[in-house]
Motif scaffolding. Structure first.
Motif, mmCIF file in Angstrom:
data_model
loop_
_atom_site.group_PDB
_atom_site.id
_atom_site.type_symbol
_atom_site.label_atom_id
_atom_site.label_comp_id
_atom_site.label_asym_id
_atom_site.label_seq_id
_atom_site.Cartn_x
_atom_site.Cartn_y
_atom_site.Cartn_z
ATOM 1 N N UNK A 104 3.825 100.653 28.725
ATOM 2 C CA UNK A 104 4.374 101.394 29.855
ATOM 3 C C UNK A 104 3.304 101.566 30.920
ATOM 4 N N UNK A 105 3.760 101.734 32.144
ATOM 5 C CA UNK A 105 2.827 101.950 33.254
ATOM 6 C C UNK A 105 2.006 103.215 32.994
ATOM 7 N N UNK B 255 -2.899 101.441 25.615
ATOM 8 C CA UNK B 255 -2.455 100.887 24.349
ATOM 9 C C UNK B 255 -3.645 100.297 23.619
ATOM 10 N N UNK B 256 -3.864 100.734 22.392
ATOM 11 C CA UNK B 256 -4.926 100.156 21.585
ATOM 12 C C UNK B 256 -4.389 99.008 20.742
ATOM 13 N N UNK C 207 -6.308 106.320 22.650
ATOM 14 C CA UNK C 207 -5.076 105.611 22.981
ATOM 15 C C UNK C 207 -3.843 106.505 22.876
ATOM 16 N N UNK C 208 -2.846 106.239 23.726
ATOM 17 C CA UNK C 208 -1.557 106.890 23.618
ATOM 18 C C UNK C 208 -0.798 106.300 22.438
ATOM 19 N N UNK C 209 -0.879 104.967 22.337
ATOM 20 C CA UNK C 209 -0.233 104.277 21.222
ATOM 21 C C UNK C 209 -1.172 103.199 20.719
ATOM 22 N N UNK C 210 -0.959 102.833 19.474
ATOM 23 C CA UNK C 210 -1.793 101.796 18.871
ATOM 24 C C UNK C 210 -0.891 100.720 18.275
ATOM 25 N N UNK C 211 -1.283 99.468 18.521
ATOM 26 C CA UNK C 211 -0.604 98.326 17.920
ATOM 27 C C UNK C 211 -1.519 97.780 16.835
ATOM 28 N N UNK C 212 -1.026 97.765 15.606
ATOM 29 C CA UNK C 212 -1.851 97.263 14.510
ATOM 30 C C UNK C 212 -1.471 95.818 14.231
ATOM 31 N N UNK D 283 1.170 108.384 13.874
ATOM 32 C CA UNK D 283 2.243 107.626 13.218
ATOM 33 C C UNK D 283 1.687 106.416 12.487
ATOM 34 N N UNK D 284 0.813 105.704 13.185
ATOM 35 C CA UNK D 284 0.281 104.470 12.622
ATOM 36 C C UNK D 284 -0.554 104.761 11.380
ATOM 37 N N UNK D 285 -1.354 105.839 11.471
ATOM 38 C CA UNK D 285 -2.216 106.183 10.343
ATOM 39 C C UNK D 285 -1.413 106.579 9.116
#
Ligand SMILES: Nc1ncnc2c1ncn2[C@@H]1O[C@H](COP(=O)(O)OP(=O)(O)O)[C@@H](O)[C@H]1O
Ligand SMILES: [Mg+2]
Lengths: 326, 260
Positions: free
Chosen positions: B28-29, B33-34, B219-224, B238-240
């Motif tokens: 998103x603008x 994002x990690x 990061x606001x969100x992370x992509x694994x 959430x990711x963790x």
């Protein structure tokens, strides 16, 4: 904000100021030579120096993008033949010949550039070497147009007045000032900044928005067009063209001129040209010695002076300044 | 919120090896994002695909609603996507300011003939680029070393300069490939602050690293990523907590425990 005149890097004409004054002084002195020395041999040597300087400088332009061409003399030959044929076969004036001498190699470079400029380092060297050989073979085999191995004789001077060596001296000096000046200007502009960026880190330059391949093709085509003009000047000067004048040996000579003079600045090929053409004249009669001395100098430069003779000059100047300062 | 960048089913093969497989994500603008994952997970390749350094084998990249799949890097810079590199990121033999000016290339390039004849238009654009670069140097604290050779700077400053080169083109999206790799703790904190400040300017950020702690604070969100594919995506918390992530990172036993 930095004042543009204070920051040399923010300047577009990075070669402005003092270098420009030095260049003007050199040209002024060169323009006075025929008034002082009427010697035909010296004036002819002068024309050869100017024509070779154009060719070497145009190769320098291409080298600055990071590609060493071993086919540059082939483009020079294409320019020479194009001009000679335009004048002798089509009966058009010399100016049209010069135009053809620029356009023909330029178009050919535009055609092969997008392919060969994707190659890097030794692969580019190898392919341009092969290209030069192919062009030479075409000169030899296409007899009906090129006169085969004998070449074309009886090429007229650009105009009757240019039968006078002094007049040709001025013609080639004028062409040299214009074309080398154009190259200097180009290298000092934003285009030059992009060229240097591409050579130093192509990946980073590409990801900074520089259209790498388009830039390389453009510069390659310009360099080949300019050397074509040098070819025309040479053809109408020595009055004949033949395949050996534009062989791979000549291409190699142009590279050597650049290496000896230095490849980091435009002054390099100019100094290299002088050295390359004047030294043999001074060692006349010692042909064997000539080659040995030349070979030794070339080795020394390659081993110890990555910046060529220009670097040596720069170091000497620094030394003198330091002495004068203390 | 509509996505600034939208990646759909991106695939990249190197011979028999699939470096990135069926990768989809949105950014998103204004977001940070990690992208996280072990060495060889395909993080760099993913950025290479989005930035046009290499074309995807298949899949689609949309930026601001337009299909930009397979465009070369210089065209993408023109549209506002830049990236930095994991390794060499500066022109070492040039001054810091010249490095910035080269980054500003698109913004300052006035066209072949304009620059050749140094027209008023060319001078105006150059002045503008100089202003952009000087402002960035000031903003990230490199003004004092502006005339130093980039190669002589400490490593941390070189990383900052790499970011300045990218920012000089005035991007909308910047992608940073391991910006803190090889940096000490203090320097890493500094880079984290810098990235937040970059986002503060309205620039969207994608940042690669393999340190979860560094990423959670940024990061606001992370992509694994794992073996070229997307393993999970969400907020750091959430990711963790995602069993798949725990399994991949710590092994099956821990995943089973976390499930309880
Ligand atoms: N240009 C390439 N040619 C061949 N294989 C590559 C290339 N780039 C990456 N790879 C392979 O793709 C996989 C993913 O690499 P990379 O994207 O660099 O991972 P990461 O950045 O997550 O460490 C690795 O196995 C790597 O060896
Ligand atoms: Mg990587």
């Amino acid at each position: 904000m930095t004042d543009a005149s204070l920051s040399p890097l923010a300047l577009a004409p990075r070669a402005g100021g003092r270098p420009l004054a030095i260049a003007a002084a050199v040209v002024a002195v060169l323009a006075l030579v025929p008034l002082v020395i009427a010697d035909k041999f010296i004036l002819s040597l002068g024309s050869t120096v100017f024509i070779t300087a154009i060719a070497a400088a145009s190769l320098h332009l291409i080298i600055r993008t990071g590609h060493i061409s071993l086919g540059h003399a082939a483009f020079m030959g294409i320019g020479a033949y194009a001009s000679v044929l335009t004048v002798m076969e089509l009966g058009l004036p010399f100016a049209a010949g010069v135009l053809a001498a620029f356009v023909a190699p330029c178009l050919l470079a535009l055609a092969i550039g997008p392919l060969v400029l994707r190659l890097t380092g030794k692969y580019f060297v190898l392919v341009t070497f092969l290209f030069g050989e192919i062009v030479r073979m075409v000169f030899v085999e296409w007899k009906s147009v090129t006169g085969g191995a004998n070449g074309i004789f009886g090429i007229p001077a650009p105009a009757p007045v240019f039968n006078d060596p002094a007049a040709y001296y001025y013609l080639s000096l004028g062409a040299g000032v214009l074309l080398v000046g154009f190259i200097a200007r180009l290298l000092a502009s934003e285009v030059g900044r992009a060229i240097d960026a591409v050579r130093e880190s192509e990946r980073l330059a590409h990801c900074s928005g520089i259209p790498v391949l388009r830039l390389k093709v453009t510069i390659f085509a310009l360099g080949c067009g300019i050397v074509g003009i040098a070819g025309a000047l040479q053809g109408h000067f020595i009055r004949y063209v033949d395949p050996t004048s534009y062989s791979v040996v000549q291409s190699l000579n142009l590279v050597v001129v650049n290496v000896i003079g230095g490849m980091q600045t435009l002054v390099g090929p100019l100094v290299g040209t002088l050295f390359y053409l004047i030294l043999p004249e001074m060692l006349r009669g010692y042909v064997e010695l000539q080659r040995i001395i030349f070979g030794i100098i070339l080795i020394i430069v390659m081993a110890f002076l990555p910046g060529g003779l220009v670097e040596l000059g720069g170091r000497a100047l620094q030394l003198v300044r330091r002495r004068a300062g203390s | 919120m509509t996505a600034l960048l939208s990646v759909t089913s991106l695939h990249r093969q190197f011979g028999g090896l699939t470096a990135v497989r069926d990768l989809s994500f949105d950014v998103a603008e204004g977001e940070i994002l990690g992208v996280i994952g072990p060495n060889g997970a395909g993080k760099t390749t993913a950025i290479n695909l989005v930035s046009g350094v290499i074309p995807p084998t298949s899949g689609r990249v949309e930026f601001r609603g337009e299909d930009v799949t397979g465009l070369p890097p210089h065209r993408l810079v023109g549209r506002g996507i830049v990236r930095t590199f994991q390794s060499t990121t500066v022109y070492g033999d040039r001054t810091v300011r010249e490095n910035g000016m080269r980054g500003a290339y698109l913004g300052l390039y006035p066209g072949f003939f304009a620059t050749l004849f140094d027209t008023a238009h060319a001078r105006r654009m150059r002045a503008e680029a100089t202003a952009v670069v000087d402002e960035l140097l000031d903003w990230l604290g490199l003004t004092e070393v502006a005339e130093d050779k980039a190669g002589s700077l400490p490593y941390g400053h070189q990383k900052t300069l790499g970011m300045i080169i990218a920012l000089a083109s005035r991007p909308r999206l910047i992608m940073l490939d391991e910006p803190v790799a090889g940096l000490g703790g203090g320097d890493a904190d500094h880079v984290r602050d810098t990235i937040k400040r970059v986002r503060g300017r309205g620039i969207t950020v994608i940042v690669i690293d393999h340190n979860m702690r560094f990423m959670s604070g940024l990061c606001d969100r992370v992509l694994v990523m794992h073996q070229g594919a997307r393993l999970a995506v969400g907020t750091p918390q959430q990711v963790l907590a995602d069993p798949a992530v725990i399994e991949a990172y710590l092994g099956k036993r821990h995943a089973a425990l976390a499930g309880h």
